[in-house]
Design an enzyme around this catalytic site. Sequence first.
Site, PDB file in Angstrom:
ATOM      1  N   CYS A  22      44.616 -14.148 -42.376  1.00 34.85           N
ATOM      2  CA  CYS A  22      45.875 -13.365 -42.494  1.00 34.85           C
ATOM      3  C   CYS A  22      45.943 -12.935 -40.850  1.00 34.85           C
ATOM      4  O   CYS A  22      45.086 -13.015 -40.180  1.00 34.85           O
ATOM      5  CB  CYS A  22      45.704 -12.409 -43.225  1.00 34.85           C
ATOM      6  SG  CYS A  22      45.573 -12.942 -45.143  1.00 34.85           S
TER       7      CYS A  22
ATOM      8  N   ASP B 117      60.588  -5.430  -1.134  1.00 34.88           N
ATOM      9  CA  ASP B 117      61.963  -5.437  -1.834  1.00 34.88           C
ATOM     10  C   ASP B 117      62.807  -4.475  -1.698  1.00 34.88           C
ATOM     11  O   ASP B 117      62.350  -3.221  -1.957  1.00 34.88           O
ATOM     12  CB  ASP B 117      61.754  -5.863  -3.215  1.00 34.88           C
ATOM     13  CG  ASP B 117      62.986  -6.288  -3.907  1.00 34.88           C
ATOM     14  OD1 ASP B 117      63.499  -7.387  -3.918  1.00 34.88           O
ATOM     15  OD2 ASP B 117      63.503  -5.100  -4.774  1.00 34.88           O
TER      16      ASP B 117
END
Length: 527
Positions: free
Chosen positions: A32, A466
């Site tokens: 499971c 950036d």
Amino acid sequence: MDDETRYRAVDSRDARFDGVFFTAVTTTGIYCRPSCPAVTPKRANCTFYPTAAAAQGAGFRACRRCRPDSVPGSPEWNHRADLVGRAMRLIGDGVVDREGVAGLARRLGYSARQVQRQLTGELGAGPIALARAQRAQAARLLLQTTELPVTEVAFAAGFASVRQFNDTVREVYDRTPSGLRAEVSGHGRRPVVREAGTGGGPGAPRGVLSLRLAYRGPIDTERLLDFLALRAVPGVEEVTGASSGRRSGVRTYRRTLALPHGPGVAEVDGLGPGVPADRGWLDCRLLLTDLRDLTTAVHRLRALFDLDADPAAVAEQLAADPALGPVVARRPGLRSPGHVDPHELAVRAVLGQQIGVGAARTLAGRLVLAYGRPLPEPSGGLTRLFPTAAALADAADGDLAMPAARRSALRGLCTALAEGTLRLDAGVDREQAATELLALPGIGPWTVGYLRMRALADPDVFLAGDAGVRHGLRRLGLPGDAGSAAALATGWAPWRSYAVHQLWRTAVEASAAEASAGERTAGAGVG
């Protein structure tokens, strides 16, 4: 994690660990996911496995209640750069099905025996077993969502024979293929849309498949779709507005896919108004020329939407920063988008050097019209595949409307990709790829960092130079110079790519607020 920690996660049904490990119950013979809603088994009856394939190999079958084969992938495969992590990304992309274990080993630069030993030692299953578990999941999806004959499902899922397909389905699901299909008969099975002129062969049936892409934790699809819409290349991508979505208020990302066996079209819906961010799945539709590409298409879309991420782990690290923490709290589930085609992204990164996003989109759209292969049939605004590196390496100067230095850089990049001297696939060594990229003329640190972050799914990249990052830092009252930014970002490891997206979003929202204030001021002046 140790086994006692795993059991506590199972006892509390903690969905954050779905896909991280699997619980096998010796008294029932099933395995499971940790969040299975069934009664928690006794600790003495539980054995834990790192992969579904390992549980299957130990003789356990999948639980029919929690469907452990449909959980998100482990976030480990996103950030691990070692042999096992690289191998898992390639297996997820279907390399073993297409090229065998020898092809996987060749891409990794190791012998097949070394790959087998490493995977078995750490994951409890070798590459064949891991690929087999993936094929079983694809088979269940096709059986339960289409009307394809069982024989065609077998080959579409990647099995070499119908007998192998039947044996695997029985072993994994304790059902015959017909029995597995009958579980959803009359409620939940959608017929595949057949079309004329699709040709023959094992993957010939062509149609629309509806499926759910699982994810863990919250996800911010609104900002994710904003990011993709801003960069969408005409003819290849589009984001339909809320008014034109399949449901009221739902935005949809659509794009063409260049897949191993033919072109495809993908649609992924965002979460609509009122839908909780932690619902656990996104609705997806795929139109494939060849259903053998199902696994590859799903894997690439998962990478694009960063669905295997662990947002709780990311938030825990970034929220500890006094300046960044409040921003993270306001935007739970912000993802770091990857891409479906690293070659395409590399080309687009070079096209965008020193120009705005809008100009880069326009230039990319022109190249798509000139060199992109048309789809067999247009689909809304989607008409073509993005051009291959080989096609762009030979593109005419007149079609490359950019400075000579950037044109030369683009040609050099495309030639290296087309000839295979530069690799940017899912299993490449990131450090080696970065070194090879920097050796190409016209490819600098920003381009390499952007490609590591998106094309190579590296979660720990910081673009200190950036402009958007610098703007976002300043809006938070932090120093925006590259040196100070890089030093500050060391505290955000190993999730610096997510910090970049938080800063980009901060910059975008600040610019929008400034523009709105400017419009109000201008309006007042005119009045």
